[in-house]
Design an enzyme around this catalytic site. Structure first.
Site, short mmCIF file in Angstrom:
data_model
loop_
_atom_site.label_atom_id
_atom_site.label_comp_id
_atom_site.label_asym_id
_atom_site.label_seq_id
_atom_site.Cartn_x
_atom_site.Cartn_y
_atom_site.Cartn_z
N SER A 289 1.37 1.94 7.67
CA SER A 289 2.55 1.36 8.21
C SER A 289 3.44 2.82 8.72
CB SER A 289 3.32 0.12 7.94
OG SER A 289 3.75 0.59 6.80
N GLY B 213 4.91 -5.22 5.22
CA GLY B 213 4.88 -6.26 4.06
C GLY B 213 5.53 -7.60 4.59
N CYS C 149 -2.61 2.30 2.13
CA CYS C 149 -1.50 1.20 2.23
C CYS C 149 -2.03 0.06 1.36
CB CYS C 149 -1.32 1.00 3.74
SG CYS C 149 0.07 -0.39 3.73
N ASN C 150 -1.04 -0.33 0.28
CA ASN C 150 -1.38 -1.57 -0.59
C ASN C 150 -1.56 -2.73 0.40
OD1 ASN C 150 -0.12 0.42 -2.47
ND2 ASN C 150 -1.75 -0.71 -3.50
N CYS D 262 2.79 0.60 -4.69
CA CYS D 262 2.86 1.11 -3.20
C CYS D 262 2.76 2.63 -3.14
CB CYS D 262 4.38 0.68 -2.84
SG CYS D 262 4.92 0.96 -1.18
N THR D 263 2.07 2.86 -1.94
CA THR D 263 1.73 4.05 -1.68
C THR D 263 3.01 4.92 -1.51
OG1 THR D 263 1.21 3.78 0.55
CG2 THR D 263 -0.50 3.88 -0.87
#
Length: 261
Positions: A8, A40, A70-71, A177-178
């Site tokens: 994102s 998210g 991205c998680n 989280c990246t």
């Protein structure tokens, strides 16, 4: 060789920098979605839609592989991305490094967004890989947004709040989280003051970069000249690295004199 990465926002910088270190000759395509971020809070269907659009923009540039850096997108959209793009373009997802952290012994803390912290997905990973160690799930409200904006005061405040929720005896922290990987050293310092045993941080950038190379049959060659080009896409539009990205060493590493191809 061309590797695309999607997220994102600037959370893809850590994995992109890891690819650049392993293969300085690789062209990179960075596809993000500033028009739709943050992902998210969106519904699962909306995340899938945004992720597919972001991936399609990247794939239009002909990459050999796509890293979902991205998680949130990996949790919600990985099956849809693979169904559409593979086998033509291998798709590499991002999974929190709970397994290696737990294998080294606990206690372990998992820092993640509030939505991820309470998700069945994270609970399932803990049950599968960390059932025998003490695990503290630590929500980090506002941290990803602060990192995205490169707002140092907001980052420090969010890190301090999460550190206050982290047990003092943890041996390792999983960065779930990246975005968090871009401020890893600040997290390390906040949680483990000088004089205590070193704290191990487990991110995912290095692992996904290595997996991308394996999927396309390429070997790491960090000694090669940095000739790789860079293409940046913002919600499908040609762009440049935003100023906030250049606030981090990973973003500065990606600046290149080679033309994008």
């Amino acid at each position: 060789m061309k590797i695309a990465l999607m997220d994102s926002g600037t959370g893809l910088l850590a994995a992109a920098a890891a690819v650049r270190r392993l293969r300085p000759d690789a062209d990179l395509v960075l596809s993000s979605d500033p028009d739709g971020m943050p992902w998210g809070p969106r519904s699962a269907d909306d995340i899938v839609e945004r992720a597919l659009a972001t991936a399609r923009a990247a794939v239009a540039h002909g990459p050999d592989a796509l890293i979902v850096a991205c998680n949130t997108a990996s949790v919600n959209a990985l099956p849809a991305l693979r169904a559409e793009l593979e086998p033509a373009v291998p798709v590499i997802g991002t999974v929190p490094a709970i397994k290696p952290a737990a294998a080294a012994g606990g206690p372990v803390a998992i820092w993640a967004t509030p939505a991820t912290t309470g998700s069945p997905y994270q609970r399932g990973l803990i049950d599968e890989f960390a059932a025998d160690v003490d695990v503290a799930a630590v929500p980090c409200p506002g941290l990803a947004d602060a990192v995205e904006a490169a707002d140092s005061a907001a980052v420090e405040k969010a890190v301090a709040a999460a550190a206050a929720l982290t047990p003092r005896d943890v041996r390792a922290i999983v960065l779930g989280c990246t975005h968090y990987e871009l401020v890893a050293e600040l997290i390390r310092t906040a949680v483990r003051p000088t004089g205590l045993p070193p704290l191990v941080l487990h991110g995912s950038a290095g692992a996904v970069a290595a997996q991308a190379l394996r999927r396309i049959g390429a070997d790491p060659a960090p000694e090669l000249a940095p000739t790789g080009g860079l293409t940046v896409l913002h919600s499908g539009r040609p762009a440049e690295l935003p100023p906030a990205a250049l606030a981090y060493p990973e973003g500065r590493l990606l600046r290149t004199v080679a033309p994008a191809r």
